[in-house]
Design a protein around this motif. Sequence first.
Motif, mmCIF file in Angstrom:
data_model
loop_
_atom_site.group_PDB
_atom_site.id
_atom_site.type_symbol
_atom_site.label_atom_id
_atom_site.label_comp_id
_atom_site.label_asym_id
_atom_site.label_seq_id
_atom_site.Cartn_x
_atom_site.Cartn_y
_atom_site.Cartn_z
ATOM 1 N N ASP A 38 0.759 -0.950 0.300
ATOM 2 C CA ASP A 38 0.113 0.265 0.057
ATOM 3 C C ASP A 38 0.465 1.353 0.399
ATOM 4 O O ASP A 38 2.029 1.231 0.416
ATOM 5 N N GLY A 39 -0.198 2.031 -0.574
ATOM 6 C CA GLY A 39 0.780 3.473 -0.787
ATOM 7 C C GLY A 39 1.544 3.867 0.235
ATOM 8 O O GLY A 39 3.025 4.756 0.620
ATOM 9 N N VAL A 40 0.920 3.658 1.854
ATOM 10 C CA VAL A 40 0.884 4.312 3.673
ATOM 11 C C VAL A 40 1.862 3.442 3.234
ATOM 12 O O VAL A 40 2.957 4.339 4.459
ATOM 13 N N VAL A 41 3.021 2.441 3.324
ATOM 14 C CA VAL A 41 4.259 2.242 3.623
ATOM 15 C C VAL A 41 4.904 2.043 2.232
ATOM 16 O O VAL A 41 5.675 2.657 2.848
ATOM 17 N N PHE A 42 4.121 2.265 1.370
ATOM 18 C CA PHE A 42 5.513 2.136 0.116
ATOM 19 C C PHE A 42 6.219 3.270 -0.549
ATOM 20 O O PHE A 42 7.478 2.814 0.031
ATOM 21 N N ASP A 43 5.134 4.416 -0.357
ATOM 22 C CA ASP A 43 5.734 4.845 -1.354
ATOM 23 C C ASP A 43 6.448 6.271 0.481
ATOM 24 O O ASP A 43 6.170 7.721 0.306
ATOM 25 N N THR A 44 5.853 5.240 1.550
ATOM 26 C CA THR A 44 6.923 6.400 2.768
ATOM 27 C C THR A 44 8.180 6.256 3.277
ATOM 28 O O THR A 44 8.519 6.806 4.207
ATOM 29 N N ASP A 96 -1.092 5.331 -7.534
ATOM 30 C CA ASP A 96 -1.752 3.625 -6.828
ATOM 31 C C ASP A 96 -2.386 2.989 -7.730
ATOM 32 O O ASP A 96 -1.918 1.223 -7.337
ATOM 33 N N GLY A 97 -2.658 3.018 -9.203
ATOM 34 C CA GLY A 97 -2.841 2.086 -10.229
ATOM 35 C C GLY A 97 -1.214 1.163 -10.372
ATOM 36 O O GLY A 97 -1.043 0.430 -11.501
ATOM 37 N N VAL A 98 -0.130 2.306 -10.904
ATOM 38 C CA VAL A 98 1.078 2.573 -11.021
ATOM 39 C C VAL A 98 1.767 1.572 -10.976
ATOM 40 O O VAL A 98 2.492 0.829 -11.545
ATOM 41 N N ARG A 99 2.250 2.002 -9.170
ATOM 42 C CA ARG A 99 2.620 1.002 -8.141
ATOM 43 C C ARG A 99 3.477 -0.106 -8.150
ATOM 44 O O ARG A 99 4.736 -0.380 -9.241
ATOM 45 N N LEU A 100 2.710 -1.145 -8.580
ATOM 46 C CA LEU A 100 3.027 -2.267 -8.641
ATOM 47 C C LEU A 100 3.313 -3.433 -10.333
ATOM 48 O O LEU A 100 3.248 -4.461 -10.293
ATOM 49 N N LEU A 101 3.015 -2.811 -10.908
ATOM 50 C CA LEU A 101 2.209 -3.210 -12.483
ATOM 51 C C LEU A 101 3.705 -3.327 -12.880
ATOM 52 O O LEU A 101 3.439 -4.748 -13.919
ATOM 53 N N PRO A 102 5.049 -2.999 -12.395
ATOM 54 C CA PRO A 102 6.006 -3.102 -13.347
ATOM 55 C C PRO A 102 6.496 -4.362 -13.091
ATOM 56 O O PRO A 102 7.462 -5.150 -13.935
ATOM 57 N N PHE A 103 6.492 -5.108 -11.687
ATOM 58 C CA PHE A 103 6.448 -6.511 -11.292
ATOM 59 C C PHE A 103 6.068 -7.830 -10.845
ATOM 60 O O PHE A 103 4.191 -7.453 -11.593
ATOM 61 N N THR A 104 6.379 -8.883 -11.194
ATOM 62 C CA THR A 104 5.532 -9.993 -11.476
ATOM 63 C C THR A 104 5.684 -11.157 -10.020
ATOM 64 O O THR A 104 6.672 -10.961 -9.386
ATOM 65 N N PRO A 105 4.126 -11.014 -9.388
ATOM 66 C CA PRO A 105 4.451 -11.184 -8.254
ATOM 67 C C PRO A 105 4.378 -12.927 -7.598
ATOM 68 O O PRO A 105 4.827 -13.349 -9.070
ATOM 69 N N ARG A 106 4.805 -13.381 -6.611
ATOM 70 C CA ARG A 106 5.221 -14.726 -6.763
ATOM 71 C C ARG A 106 3.868 -15.084 -6.549
ATOM 72 O O ARG A 106 2.816 -15.131 -5.994
ATOM 73 N N VAL A 107 3.957 -16.761 -6.877
ATOM 74 C CA VAL A 107 2.768 -17.733 -6.637
ATOM 75 C C VAL A 107 2.434 -18.532 -5.757
ATOM 76 O O VAL A 107 3.750 -19.376 -6.076
#
Lengths: 334, 315
Positions: A176-182, A228-239
């Motif tokens: 979330d932005g509240v942690v990731f962006d701070t 908020d909608g862009v932040r995680l786009l470049p990354f591949t989550p683990r499964v």
Amino acid sequence: MSATVTTGTGNEATGEGGKQPPRVLRGMAWLVWRQHRVAFLACLLLTAAGVANMLWERAATRDFLKNPRPGALAVDVAGLFANSSYDSAYQDGAWLVTCLPLAVGVFLGAPLIAGDLERGTLKLVTTQSMTRRHWLTVKVAAAALVTLVCSVALSAVYTWWWRPAHDLVNTGRWTDGVVFDTTGPMPVAMALLNLAVGIAAGVLVRRVLPAMALTFAFGFFVLGWLWDGVRLLPFTPRVITNPVEQGQPPVPEGGARFDNWTVDAHGGLHGFGTCFNEHTPADCRTNQGIVAERLDYFGFDQMNTMQWVDAGILLAVTVLIAGLTLGWVRKRSL
Amino acid sequence: MGGTAPPGGGDRWAMEARGLGKRYGRKWALRDCSFRLPAGAICGLVGSNGAGKSTLLSLAARLTRPTTGGLSLFGTAVTEDEVLARCAYLAQDKPLFPRFTVEETLRMGAELNPRWDRAVAERIVRSGPVPMGDRVGTLSGGQRSRLALALAFGKRPELLLLDEPMAELDPLSQHEIAGLLMAEAAEQGTTVLMSSHQLADVATMCDHLLAVADGRVRLAGAIDELLDAHRLVTGAYLVDGVPPEIARHTVVESRTTGRQFTALIRRQGPVEGDWRATEPSLEEVLLGYLRSPGTPPLLTADAQVTDEHEGEVAA
């Protein structure tokens, strides 16, 4: 005749007594400091206050984190934390770090050049013996330096405070932005981007107040919502995939949930709520051929890389905006 | 002629424009201007609103880049950084930092100008009198102008560019600032190019004139020479149109009232026939040229750009 007698009485300063500070800054640096000292000082002092507050809170939090309850389970610690004043202290800290880029853009960036354009003092300054390029360089460098000092200090202290409690703050959802962006490099990149946008807005509209409004709108809507909608786009989550009987896979320690799916025998993905509200979920799943549940998540060890990549993206945009703006200011007719 | 100009080299011409043009969007603010201004001149820059006066000053002050042609100050192209230190510019609204004190404003002059002359600047401010500790925002119009001029002269410029220096001042301040300007320019030997709408100011303060209309130069040169080149002729209106004795000269403007014919002419030799010829006033010449776009422009020998090299001109 009095004019000849009073030579050398430059310090007769009638208004404020004894103001003849030592000549530390010289040339253009002095002018930039004199012109923007209120904004610079305000930023630095607010940062210092924020840092002091966070250090204080960190000391208090550390005791709690070291010894929450003897022998308590992790779930209980989370519950204790959520109900304590520590949680809201972290929220306040995050809010402060979030506000910094906005404040930098609105109060430092927007008036930086718009003020000179609005008052016409740009004509005054650039017709002294120094070039427009020099003026621009010193001015932007000073603002960038103040921005860097403030954002690095706030981010470093907040990150230091947040790290031992990373699985508790915002219930561990660090995407979330509240942690990731701070934390980490993100506040620095955001502050620099807002600074560049503020300067660009000021150059574009040539008036301080509209430029401030534009910058605020950018910081609020673009960096607040769109990002908020862009932040995680470049990354591949683990499964992680589980047989359906075992239920949803749990999020690994320190990880952040990204998405949940249900999977059929052919590997097709279905929404994680499929068959959720049926009377007989098992029959429903059999009908749909669902055999497994799948979790997409980001591991905590990915966070650092993700933040630096995102910060790099923001900085690239910053450099682009700043380059266009400054190039234009150097060439435009006044 | 040209007695005020110091001899030799590129320093003889304070300003030299060659085919100078500036376009804003589709509109040419200044077009194909070529002229010279000798060093030491006090030159009035006149023309109607939008004629290109401010654009010319902006080009010289490096606030704007020319679209075509070139402009050089004391033999150095205006695109070179070094001309900045040699000329001072005062915009029409005399921008200053309102929250700076007078003292801080002068310090800015010292910080930004390597050739800063503190004594000159402080003398100008103190003879105001402008209190050193006052904020610029609280000063009167006259005091602000004085401070702005102190900043300009403290820079020890060789060329001073003034955009409407007397506008928006009350008559008393106008008189005071004009006196200050002339005294300091004379003392420092500064070349001055000032735009003005007040022809009376130009007539009393300036020895040179540069008139522009529609972005082109109409008149340029020493005022004495410009006036001497013209005659205001009056006589009986006997034939239709311009009488042949007058048509030999360049007729700038003519009119008939009843049986009287009056014309402003540029002399080509002596005026013959039964005409009363007087030397026109600056205002009459200027208005004549601004009202008659068809009349070819007049640049005196000093003001014309020649293609010869400087050495030949000096010789």
